[in-house]
Design a protein around this motif. Sequence first.
Motif, PDB file in Angstrom:
ATOM      1  N   GLY A  54       0.458-133.017  47.967  1.00 19.17           N
ATOM      2  CA  GLY A  54      -0.985-132.882  48.142  1.00 19.17           C
ATOM      3  C   GLY A  54      -1.474-131.482  47.789  1.00 19.17           C
ATOM      4  N   LEU A  55      -0.710-130.479  48.207  1.00 16.33           N
ATOM      5  CA  LEU A  55      -1.061-129.092  47.892  1.00 16.33           C
ATOM      6  C   LEU A  55      -1.024-128.869  46.381  1.00 16.33           C
ATOM      7  N   ASN A  56       0.017-129.384  45.726  1.00 21.98           N
ATOM      8  CA  ASN A  56       0.131-129.232  44.271  1.00 21.98           C
ATOM      9  C   ASN A  56      -1.035-129.893  43.544  1.00 21.98           C
ATOM     10  N   VAL A  57      -1.394-131.093  43.963  1.00 22.10           N
ATOM     11  CA  VAL A  57      -2.493-131.817  43.313  1.00 22.10           C
ATOM     12  C   VAL A  57      -3.817-131.098  43.542  1.00 22.10           C
ATOM     13  N   PHE A  59      -4.456-127.986  43.783  1.00 23.88           N
ATOM     14  CA  PHE A  59      -4.622-126.795  42.956  1.00 23.88           C
ATOM     15  C   PHE A  59      -4.131-126.988  41.518  1.00 23.88           C
ATOM     16  N   GLU A  60      -4.050-128.230  41.091  1.00 22.27           N
ATOM     17  CA  GLU A  60      -3.630-128.558  39.736  1.00 22.27           C
ATOM     18  C   GLU A  60      -4.795-128.358  38.780  1.00 22.27           C
ATOM     19  N   GLY A  70     -11.761-123.787  46.005  1.00 23.45           N
ATOM     20  CA  GLY A  70     -11.349-124.107  47.362  1.00 23.45           C
ATOM     21  C   GLY A  70     -10.286-123.173  47.887  1.00 23.45           C
ATOM     22  N   CYS A  71      -9.939-123.408  49.127  1.00 23.49           N
ATOM     23  CA  CYS A  71      -8.975-122.576  49.831  1.00 23.49           C
ATOM     24  C   CYS A  71      -8.299-123.435  50.898  1.00 23.49           C
ATOM     25  N   GLY A  87      -5.988-118.562  42.344  1.00 17.92           N
ATOM     26  CA  GLY A  87      -4.608-118.296  41.975  1.00 17.92           C
ATOM     27  C   GLY A  87      -3.924-117.314  42.901  1.00 17.92           C
ATOM     28  N   LEU A  88      -4.540-117.002  44.001  1.00 17.78           N
ATOM     29  CA  LEU A  88      -3.973-116.020  44.923  1.00 17.78           C
ATOM     30  C   LEU A  88      -3.372-116.686  46.141  1.00 17.78           C
ATOM     31  N   ILE A  89      -2.166-116.232  46.521  1.00 22.87           N
ATOM     32  CA  ILE A  89      -1.505-116.666  47.749  1.00 22.87           C
ATOM     33  C   ILE A  89      -1.404-115.440  48.645  1.00 22.87           C
ATOM     34  N   LEU A  90      -1.835-115.582  49.876  1.00 21.03           N
ATOM     35  CA  LEU A  90      -1.740-114.504  50.872  1.00 21.03           C
ATOM     36  C   LEU A  90      -0.835-114.992  51.986  1.00 21.03           C
ATOM     37  N   VAL A  91       0.141-114.166  52.373  1.00 18.51           N
ATOM     38  CA  VAL A  91       1.056-114.484  53.463  1.00 18.51           C
ATOM     39  C   VAL A  91       0.963-113.361  54.475  1.00 18.51           C
ATOM     40  N   LYS A  92       0.802-113.719  55.746  1.00 26.19           N
ATOM     41  CA  LYS A  92       0.822-112.699  56.790  1.00 26.19           C
ATOM     42  C   LYS A  92       1.436-113.273  58.051  1.00 26.19           C
TER      43      LYS A  92
END
Length: 94
Positions: A54-57, A59-60, A70-71, A87-92
Amino acid sequence: MVSTHEGGVSEDHYTLRFDSEQRISEAVVSAVADYTGADRESLPPIGQSINPDGLNVLFENDAKGSCPGGCVTFSYYKHTVVVQSTGLILVKSS
């Protein structure tokens, strides 16, 4: 996999820019592994936190090469992950 680091690791977060050629779910696992210093194989399956297909679809890129806006925010491996359509991934840390 081709990713460019945007901002990299700081004291409280890590950012990664993913490209349209890679699966976003794989980029998320890589980003969390980079931020935590963990080996990718030692991380739990991302499917325990979010539906990877679902995540892949979501942001496809479409046939025109664009991604809907979206986010998505979710928890993975005791960290907060934010994936943006830019296109940005944030990890905290959570």
